[in-house]
Design a protein around this motif. Structure first.
Motif, PDB file in Angstrom:
ATOM      1  N   LYS A   1       1.378 -29.739 -29.333  1.00 62.15           N
ATOM      2  CA  LYS A   1       1.732 -28.354 -29.603  1.00 62.15           C
ATOM      3  C   LYS A   1       1.979 -28.146 -31.101  1.00 62.15           C
ATOM      4  CE  LYS A   1       5.520 -25.190 -28.408  1.00 62.15           C
ATOM      5  NZ  LYS A   1       6.718 -25.054 -27.584  1.00 62.15           N
TER       6      LYS A   1
ATOM      7  N   VAL B   1       4.045 -25.788 -33.828  1.00 64.37           N
ATOM      8  CA  VAL B   1       5.216 -24.919 -33.886  1.00 64.37           C
ATOM      9  C   VAL B   1       5.304 -24.307 -35.279  1.00 64.37           C
ATOM     10  CG1 VAL B   1       6.532 -26.141 -32.109  1.00 64.37           C
ATOM     11  CG2 VAL B   1       6.755 -26.849 -34.478  1.00 64.37           C
TER      12      VAL B   1
ATOM     13  N   VAL C   1       0.945 -19.369 -31.260  1.00 61.09           N
ATOM     14  CA  VAL C   1      -0.512 -19.310 -31.207  1.00 61.09           C
ATOM     15  C   VAL C   1      -0.968 -18.865 -32.589  1.00 61.09           C
ATOM     16  CG1 VAL C   1      -2.531 -18.266 -30.113  1.00 61.09           C
ATOM     17  CG2 VAL C   1      -0.473 -18.719 -28.758  1.00 61.09           C
TER      18      VAL C   1
ATOM     19  N   HIS D   1       0.067 -15.191 -33.907  1.00 63.55           N
ATOM     20  CA  HIS D   1       1.481 -15.158 -34.269  1.00 63.55           C
ATOM     21  C   HIS D   1       1.797 -15.340 -35.745  1.00 63.55           C
ATOM     22  CE1 HIS D   1       2.557 -16.283 -29.888  1.00 63.55           C
ATOM     23  NE2 HIS D   1       2.583 -14.977 -30.059  1.00 63.55           N
TER      24      HIS D   1
ATOM     25  N   TYR E   1       6.859 -11.555 -32.956  1.00 65.44           N
ATOM     26  CA  TYR E   1       7.007 -12.999 -32.787  1.00 65.44           C
ATOM     27  C   TYR E   1       8.047 -13.537 -33.769  1.00 65.44           C
ATOM     28  CZ  TYR E   1       6.093 -17.971 -32.819  1.00 65.44           C
ATOM     29  OH  TYR E   1       6.249 -19.344 -32.773  1.00 65.44           O
TER      30      TYR E   1
ATOM     31  N   LYS F   1      11.331 -27.847 -29.904  1.00 58.30           N
ATOM     32  CA  LYS F   1      10.504 -27.940 -28.696  1.00 58.30           C
ATOM     33  C   LYS F   1      10.585 -26.665 -27.861  1.00 58.30           C
ATOM     34  CE  LYS F   1      10.028 -30.679 -24.493  1.00 58.30           C
ATOM     35  NZ  LYS F   1      10.548 -31.808 -23.737  1.00 58.30           N
ATOM     36  N   ASN F   2      11.768 -26.044 -27.804  1.00 63.03           N
ATOM     37  CA  ASN F   2      11.987 -24.856 -26.981  1.00 63.03           C
ATOM     38  C   ASN F   2      11.735 -23.542 -27.715  1.00 63.03           C
ATOM     39  OD1 ASN F   2      12.668 -26.401 -24.728  1.00 63.03           O
ATOM     40  ND2 ASN F   2      14.792 -26.551 -25.378  1.00 63.03           N
TER      41      ASN F   2
ATOM     42  N   GLU G   1       6.500 -20.025 -27.903  1.00 68.39           N
ATOM     43  CA  GLU G   1       5.172 -20.606 -28.077  1.00 68.39           C
ATOM     44  C   GLU G   1       4.466 -20.000 -29.282  1.00 68.39           C
ATOM     45  OE1 GLU G   1       0.940 -21.101 -25.701  1.00 68.39           O
ATOM     46  OE2 GLU G   1       2.624 -20.157 -24.697  1.00 68.39           O
TER      47      GLU G   1
END
Length: 121
Positions: A58, A60, A93, A97, A103, A87-88, A91
């Protein structure tokens, strides 16, 4: 006065024009990945971090206001957030974003950062 969330803190040691791509990123509790892209544009500074296998590849987005120190000798960027907080995060993109104000509000709320695009009160 609250630091602007999308600007490096004066104490972080960031010099405009410094290429951070490839630097390792360290959360307060360990390594989270490497800088894949960054911006040091005034008022729009951020890191896009590739977390690799840590959270299944992922990416970030971390506002520059979370950077506490940059070590050019070790090629590391230190942020004042935990691995779990990162991590949390909402999301990310890249295509949609990177410059999306909604966002950025979500991200500011998640990280608890103040200033423009920070927490909505």
């Amino acid at each position: 006065m609250t630091e602007h969330v999308w600007s490096y803190k004066p104490t972080a040691g960031h010099l405009a024009g410094t290429e951070l791509t490839g630097y390792k990123v360290e959360a307060v509790d360990g390594s989270i990945g490497k800088v894949d892209k960054h911006s040091d544009e005034a008022g729009d500074a951020y890191l896009v971090v590739d977390t690799g296998v840590w959270i299944f590849g992922k990416e970030v987005l971390i506002p520059a206001g979370a950077v506490v120190r940059i070590d050019p000798d070790e090629r590391k960027v230190f942020v004042d957030r935990t691995k779990e907080q990162i991590k949390n995060a909402p999301e990310f993109v890249r295509d949609t974003h990177l410059h999306d104000p909604d966002y950025r509000h979500q991200l500011g709320n998640h990280y608890g950062l103040g200033g423009p695009f920070g927490p909505i009160v």
